[in-house]
Design a protein around this motif. Structure first.
Motif, PDB file in Angstrom:
ATOM      1  N   LEU A  39      20.245 -11.669   2.354  1.00 39.80           N
ATOM      2  CA  LEU A  39      21.286 -11.389   3.347  1.00 39.80           C
ATOM      3  C   LEU A  39      22.668 -11.701   2.779  1.00 39.80           C
ATOM      4  O   LEU A  39      23.622 -10.920   2.944  1.00 39.80           O
ATOM      5  N   LEU A  40      22.776 -12.837   2.107  1.00 41.02           N
ATOM      6  CA  LEU A  40      24.068 -13.260   1.566  1.00 41.02           C
ATOM      7  C   LEU A  40      24.573 -12.269   0.529  1.00 41.02           C
ATOM      8  O   LEU A  40      25.727 -11.824   0.575  1.00 41.02           O
ATOM      9  N   ILE A  41      23.693 -11.907  -0.420  1.00 41.16           N
ATOM     10  CA  ILE A  41      24.110 -11.003  -1.495  1.00 41.16           C
ATOM     11  C   ILE A  41      24.447  -9.630  -0.923  1.00 41.16           C
ATOM     12  O   ILE A  41      25.441  -8.988  -1.309  1.00 41.16           O
ATOM     13  N   ASN A  43      25.521  -8.906   2.166  1.00 47.16           N
ATOM     14  CA  ASN A  43      26.787  -8.983   2.881  1.00 47.16           C
ATOM     15  C   ASN A  43      27.958  -9.077   1.921  1.00 47.16           C
ATOM     16  O   ASN A  43      29.003  -8.451   2.132  1.00 47.16           O
ATOM     17  N   HIS A  44      27.787  -9.854   0.838  1.00 52.05           N
ATOM     18  CA  HIS A  44      28.873  -9.999  -0.128  1.00 52.05           C
ATOM     19  C   HIS A  44      29.206  -8.659  -0.772  1.00 52.05           C
ATOM     20  O   HIS A  44      30.372  -8.272  -0.861  1.00 52.05           O
ATOM     21  N   GLU A  46      28.627  -5.694   0.412  1.00 51.55           N
ATOM     22  CA  GLU A  46      29.238  -4.815   1.415  1.00 51.55           C
ATOM     23  C   GLU A  46      30.701  -5.174   1.620  1.00 51.55           C
ATOM     24  O   GLU A  46      31.553  -4.290   1.756  1.00 51.55           O
ATOM     25  N   ASP A  47      30.991  -6.490   1.624  1.00 54.05           N
ATOM     26  CA  ASP A  47      32.381  -6.917   1.818  1.00 54.05           C
ATOM     27  C   ASP A  47      33.247  -6.470   0.648  1.00 54.05           C
ATOM     28  O   ASP A  47      34.398  -6.059   0.833  1.00 54.05           O
ATOM     29  N   VAL A  48      32.702  -6.565  -0.576  1.00 53.14           N
ATOM     30  CA  VAL A  48      33.470  -6.128  -1.750  1.00 53.14           C
ATOM     31  C   VAL A  48      33.781  -4.646  -1.651  1.00 53.14           C
ATOM     32  O   VAL A  48      34.912  -4.204  -1.862  1.00 53.14           O
TER      33      VAL A  48
END
Lengths: 66, 96
Positions: A39-41, A43-44, A46-48
């Motif tokens: 989930l963290l990777i 989301n990261h 996607e944010d980038v």
């Protein structure tokens, strides 16, 4: 007061068995860790991508400030 | 009260390894090691699944807290600079 003490029913309470691994606990721990990392990777990344997309779009003035 | 408003996505996202995530990940790991100590288990070799889980949870929480912190700082900076721009008479350079 007794109400604050953590109580277990004597009918179902068991002494923990330390002779064998608690495979359910181990599985849940590893599974949860894997899920959290995924989930963290995700989301990261996607944010980038979202940040880069907004940079390309160019800055629009003051969208609903503060 | 939203934890991360949409405009926070206009900021560059912090790297996965940042001060918040690294520190809270470390805190999570230490918590697992302390739990081993208190239960008289071998400190490093016992409960590796717990160590990994607590490190992961710490890392996860740290990442989002850092993201929110950077957003709050950016928002404060923006409001501050807007105020300065709107009140130039109060912010004259010394001597002019």
């Amino acid at each position: 007061p007794p109400l604050l003490a953590f109580t277990r029913s004597a009918f179902v309470a068991r002494k923990p068995n330390y002779a064998q691994p608690n495979w359910l606990g181990v599985g849940l721990a590893f599974g949860t860790s894997a899920a959290l990392w995924a989930l963290l990777i995700k989301n990261h990344n996607e944010d980038v991508m979202e940040y880069e997309r907004r940079q390309k779009e160019g800055h629009r003035k003051c969208t609903g400030c503060s | 009260m939203v934890f991360l408003p949409d405009e926070s996505r206009s900021l560059p996202p912090p790297p996965l390894f940042n001060k918040g995530s690294a520190w809270l990940g470390f805190v999570g790991w230490m918590t697992a090691l302390m739990d081993n100590t208190f239960n008289q288990r071998p400190v490093l070799r016992a409960g590796v699944h717990r160590q990994i889980l607590l490190t992961t949870v710490g890392w996860f929480v740290g990442y989002y807290l850092t993201k929110r912190m950077e957003y709050i700082y950016a928002k404060t900076d923006r409001e501050l600079l807007e105020y300065v721009k709107r009140h130039p008479e109060d912010f004259k350079v010394a001597g002019t």
